[in-house]
Design an enzyme around this catalytic site. Sequence first.
Site, short mmCIF file in Angstrom:
data_model
loop_
_atom_site.label_atom_id
_atom_site.label_comp_id
_atom_site.label_asym_id
_atom_site.label_seq_id
_atom_site.Cartn_x
_atom_site.Cartn_y
_atom_site.Cartn_z
N CYS A 2 0.83 -1.19 0.00
CA CYS A 2 0.00 0.00 0.00
C CYS A 2 0.87 1.25 0.00
CB CYS A 2 -0.90 0.00 1.24
SG CYS A 2 -1.89 -1.50 1.45
N ASP A 94 -3.23 -9.29 8.15
CA ASP A 94 -1.97 -9.20 8.90
C ASP A 94 -1.82 -7.85 9.58
OD1 ASP A 94 -1.77 -8.05 6.36
OD2 ASP A 94 0.37 -8.41 6.19
#
Length: 605
Positions: A2, A94
């Site tokens: 990201c 996660d």
Amino acid sequence: MCGIVGFSYPNRRVIKQMADSLKHRGPDGKGYFLDQFVSLGHRRLSIIDLKGGKQPLFNEDKTIVIVFNGEIYNFQELRLRLEKNGHRFKTNSDTEVIVHAYEEYGPNCLKYFNGMFAFCLYDLKKKLLFLARDRFGVKPLYYHINANKQLVFGSEIKALLKNNTVKTAPNSPVIRQYLSQNKIPEDQTDTFFDNIYKVLPGHYLVWQNERLSVREYYSISILSKTIKESTESESVLIHKYQALFKDSVRLRLISDVAVGSCLSGGLDSSSIVANVDNILKKTGNIGSSVKGSLHCFSAVYNDKTIDESYFIKEVVKGKRLLAHYTFPNAKGFKKDLGNLVYHQDEPTETIAVYAQYCVMRLAKHKVKVLLDGQGSDETLAGYIPYYRHFLLDLIKSGQIVQLGIEIAFGYRHLKRMLTSYLKLTKGQWHSRSFFPDNTSRVNYLKKSQMSLKERLWSDIEHTLPNVLRYEDRNSMAFGIEARLPFLDYRLVEFAMSLPSRMKLRRGWTKYILRKSFSDILPPKITWRKNKLGFSVPDYQWLVSNRYYILKVLSSSTAKSQNYFDQMEAIRLFNLMCQDKKNGFYTNYFWRILNLTLWLQVFFNQ
């Protein structure tokens, strides 16, 4: 993977602008968090828990919020441990593991993570920002402290430039070092932008009460002194390396989207895809990540001296691998150069970065995750210059018989080292014509006297970060998450405990890797002697674009800068184009071209 951004004051308009500048890193979604003290932004590339992993993400009582870039590969194992300690999860991502691990362990949580990461965690109760970067610097993180004593940060420098409180200029000392020494400061906090800094690998920042503290949690230099050389037998070491590598590949195949791999035809990428093929033979599919066959992506050329398509076909033959090819060329190089400079944020050492850029663009149409072989050379002594350090070690330890054997079998390395040294020396001499401020020289003598172990640790700390920056920017330019099995910290630490004979032996580099997977790799790959890497026809590309490059060198940007002699550069570039014997200038012209375009892109000069 990201993009993250943030700063220590509230402003919704600016946080959106910063986040939007990273849309290429996260095309699948966006999210923001603001209160009276901070602004956080996130662009998401959905890889794990496609529906539930949106960010910013909170703990149960919303006293901790995080924006995260990367992957925690052992998140499932950590989640089980945290659940036993009473933590409750609401997603399968996660990212949420980081939040609960911070609650449980504080800053020490970083020692539990096996992954690549850069994140900012905001503790609302303490009014504290906790920013961290992974051990080796696979994922980037930059920051600036503005005139108002406010922190601004982001995954890429271009995002910081969207914040009008960030005041910067070209960093002249860094630029001069780049031109004269081809030195990229990825191992330093400085960047090519004045007053914009990077969080170093293995470090974290704490911002509280307008004060910044920087701390190291993983030290390459300390590790180099504490890891002892193994005395175990060759067979035991090979078995342990196999087990660690296979587990590293297994963890990096955990994904809810398609996973592929780069494939150069060299030992590193071939070892990765051969291990994935081995798994596919037993299972048919690998969850959601690999369905039936693994997509592999390669750069190939018409120039037979650098083309590796023969070796790629050898690897693919008889395996569950689907080969895809891209053909980087001079025309495409010129067309893409502006975008390449923009996405890299800072100048690069070599034109070869463009070949990787093309591979990532090719992969975009098939997968969202790519495995790649970075880190093997620095941990297993894959580069030819390491052979010199190996021979010096044998001399110092009095192993004269072994020295004679290694010289006999490694003569080709010695020949290549001598050729490279003469070319480098000639190029350095002529570089004085380019760079009038070229007063400092790299202390090659000091580096050449290092032991093999010292040189490897040094390159992991000082050289590898450059390669990782290129990998991150090239992959994220096309919304691709690059995962690097050779940089699992367990594998790196084990590799550094190996005796030199398991890395270099009888002229073979990366000896333990060759022995570990000789049963699943073709002999032509396992015992291949010529290493190319991402080689490109750089001289031909520059000469083919002669008039375009002369236009850049004649531009107002080149005229107004004070880093190189513009007229001398034009004269020598024409000289190089007229005679290939002057090809040793190629890398210097790449730096000049790269720098000039960088000044145009980021400073409108």
